[in-house]
Design an enzyme around this catalytic site. Structure first.
Site, PDB file in Angstrom:
ATOM      1  CB  THR A   8      -0.959  -0.015   1.204  1.00 40.29           C
ATOM      2  OG1 THR A   8      -0.213  -0.212   2.409  1.00 40.29           O
ATOM      3  CG2 THR A   8      -1.973  -1.119   1.060  1.00 40.29           C
ATOM      4  CE  LYS A  41       0.103  -3.394   3.329  1.00 39.39           C
ATOM      5  NZ  LYS A  41      -0.934  -2.647   4.169  1.00 39.39           N
ATOM      6  CB  THR A  57      -1.543  -2.613   9.785  1.00 42.13           C
ATOM      7  OG1 THR A  57      -2.423  -1.654  10.354  1.00 42.13           O
ATOM      8  CG2 THR A  57      -0.141  -2.226  10.104  1.00 42.13           C
ATOM      9  CD  GLU A 117       3.247   5.663   5.223  1.00 42.95           C
ATOM     10  OE1 GLU A 117       2.668   6.609   5.774  1.00 42.95           O
ATOM     11  OE2 GLU A 117       2.748   4.958   4.356  1.00 42.95           O
ATOM     12  CG  ASN A 132      -0.269   8.686   9.654  1.00 43.87           C
ATOM     13  OD1 ASN A 132      -0.898   7.836   9.044  1.00 43.87           O
ATOM     14  ND2 ASN A 132       0.970   8.505  10.059  1.00 43.87           N
ATOM     15  CB  THR A 142     -11.608   9.354   4.338  1.00 41.05           C
ATOM     16  OG1 THR A 142     -12.279  10.268   5.190  1.00 41.05           O
ATOM     17  CG2 THR A 142     -10.583   8.593   5.111  1.00 41.05           C
TER      18      THR A 142
END
Lengths: 389, 389
Positions: free
Chosen positions: B149, B172, B183, B263, B384, B389
């Site tokens: 992702t 991943k 996740t 990240e 983040n 969304t």
């Protein structure tokens, strides 16, 4: 002479002076004295097992329900300082007791600032003498200023019960803190007539629904203490219910002020969990959501990201908070974004205001609770990383 | 034809294709097939009570210890999607089973991506057909790419036991994630001969000391799954101990790769807690420290701030981890900064390397454990919060 909120209840004097404990040169030693006739006291301290010397001293000295004064300093938490730090705390309290003409066991102590360093004894000694000399019936505001660390404003409150007695208070700090500084100190005063047991009960009731529901960054300090002194100087007997209500009002106001001054925060977030099987279940769910960095960064980004919220709700064990994930509903700023565990049509949510209301309905019972927190911002990361001990 | 790590153990084929589920146009559907002769399988899934449809399906289908294939997609987690999402999952698995000529209950499913959205059925349908057509003995690398992702690199591992059988794997994700993305997905393969019970036990042993000790940001996903398939194609019987060791090696390597790609992280932090009365106590203390935003921001600032570390250690209840605060020692990158609960002479600690080792000695027993985490950085907050969304 106008009185400050802390010393507005009858029977109190206070002072705040500059001893030089802070590099900034701002006031750093405060003293709050109860002139009676009563010397009733209670205190609640951090649950952290790594406790500052002041916390242990306060627990011992308040165990009998009496105290004449609270000595406080900022600039140094005197935590993780071993036997020498404990001796320093005893010496400061003894000096204060001598100057006030009371027993050392009637002095309580609150310290805040960097962890792992002892207080400079000569500077503190001089500061205590200056504070005693400066005690005044309007000294509460100076005391409020002297306990600040990274606070941008000092915090004071006053509650007039209309029953002939009142509650005053000062506070410093919040969870989102500058590095290695211990967190929250609060001093409350009242001129109500009450017993030590009644005062202790009222303080526990008040903090349980105010400071205990403030979870700025989930980090528990080594020095947190909430003190309350009752002078009885109004001559009016408070009922336990009245006392609990008045202390709760004062604590709620101070808790809101702490939240609004939390470092680096752009949003004050009220997380209300309803439909829970118990208040404990509601608190556990609210606290889990309040501690999610993914939720807190989303709010910083003005993103009503309910997926992160329900994912966090799902981390609470079933024996702590029974609920069916297929019944979950989430409403953000009045807009229901998730119902029956799924997305709704996702109308627009306006996230621009500082206040954000997250309402989580577990659909499992009738209990509810609200937890207050902040968003996680660049300023938080900056303020907590840019400093070197 | 050279084989990829995942399909290096004998008896496996894999594929990774682009179905268009991701806006980026990167590969997003993966398939891993076990051609036998054995069809032994095990899986561990998230403990989150808010679970994706794929998690519930996988739990049901793996309960008998057999599976022929794992279907995976990125771009959509299919979590919080209700009965429609569950039907979508069943349909995808049925289509895959039909094309492979096996029973639907022998297909496991892993999905990752945004929460609260259903998968586009037409795109997924076409992607599954393309994946089946693309199955190849060197398809593991393509599968690894198709489950990514926000990963910046795909993660693969291979463990040759020297006993005639091997373990391959792909993974991943990591805790520090892009918004609303679920996740961690891991697929492991082995050509060892073993029973389902042995494979399940080995997988639990392996994850308990690897993925379960990785705590990047404390946020538990709705979709986490670790799959393992055993083909028996080597014809070599693995002992339970060998199987546990080989899976642990593979999981440890993948866990390190996840941590390194988390990240926004500048530092990989290994928190080793020793001198504990039990391994559970050591894990609890390590996890508490790993979840402190004040510790994580300090490390970002290259600040060996042991005061924040011991304050966090002190939050662990005494019944979980018995220790005396006056016995605590903290060593950072080899320099002891706190001993007997107090500051040492504070020599210089070099914090510039990406790897940071925090060693906490509780002085209470002989058990130890290591938890891995990252620092909390501006990049984490940015990545983040900048997404809507």
């Amino acid at each position: 002479m106008t009185s400050s909120p802390l010393t507005a209840p009858a029977g109190f004097r206070a002072a705040g002076v500059t001893a030089g404990l802070k590099a900034s040169g701002r006031p750093d030693v405060a003293l709050v004295v109860n002139d009676g006739p009563l010397a009733v006291a209670a205190a609640l301290t951090t649950r952290n097992r790594v406790r500052a010397a002041a916390v242990d001293l306060t627990r011992r000295h308040v165990a009998d329900g009496t105290a004449r004064a609270v000595l406080l300093n900022s600039g140094c938490a005197n935590a993780c300082t071993g036997p020498a730090g404990r001796a320093d705390a005893e010496a400061a309290v003894s000096q204060t007791a001598d100057l006030l003409g009371v027993a050392p066991t009637d002095i309580l102590l609150g310290q805040t600032g960097i962890i792992g360093h002892r207080v400079n004894q000569q500077l503190f000694h001089n500061g205590i003498a200056a504070a005693v000399a400066a005690l005044a019936a309007d000294g509460g505001t100076a005391a409020a200023q002297a306990i600040c660390t990274t606070d941008t404003v000092s915090k004071e409150t006053f509650v007039n019960t209309g029953e002939g007695w009142s509650v005053g208070g000062i506070a410093k700090g919040a969870g989102m803190l500058a590095p290695a500084l211990a967190t929250m100190l609060v001093v409350l005063t009242t001129d109500a007539v009450c017993t030590a047991a009644e005062l202790d009960t009222a303080l526990r009731q008040a903090t349980a629904v105010t400071f205990d529901r403030l979870d700025s960054d989930g980090c528990m300090s080594t020095n947190d203490t909430v003190f309350v002194l009752a002078s009885g100087a109004s001559g009016v007997r408070a009922t336990p219910a009245q006392l609990g209500e008045a202390l709760t009002s004062a604590c709620r106001d101070l808790a809101r002020q702490l939240l609004s001054d939390a470092e680096g925060a752009n949003h004050d977030i009220a997380i209300t969990v309803r439909g829970a099987t118990s208040q404990e279940a509601a608190v556990a769910v609210g606290r889990a959501v309040a501690r999610s960095n993914l939720v807190k960064t989303a709010i910083f980004g003005n993103d009503p990201n309910w997926g992160r919220i329900v994912a966090q709700v799902g981390t609470v064990p079933a024996d702590v908070a029974p609920f069916d994930p297929a019944e979950l509903a989430v409403t953000i700023n009045g807009v229901t974004v998730c119902a029956a565990g799924q997305a709704t049509a996702t109308p627009q949510v306006d996230m621009r205001a500082r206040d954000v209301a997250i309402d989580i309905d577990l659909g499992a019972g009738a209990a509810q609770a609200t937890i207050w927190t902040n968003d996680l911002t660049h300023a938080y990361v900056h303020e907590n990383s840019a400093y070197t001990t």
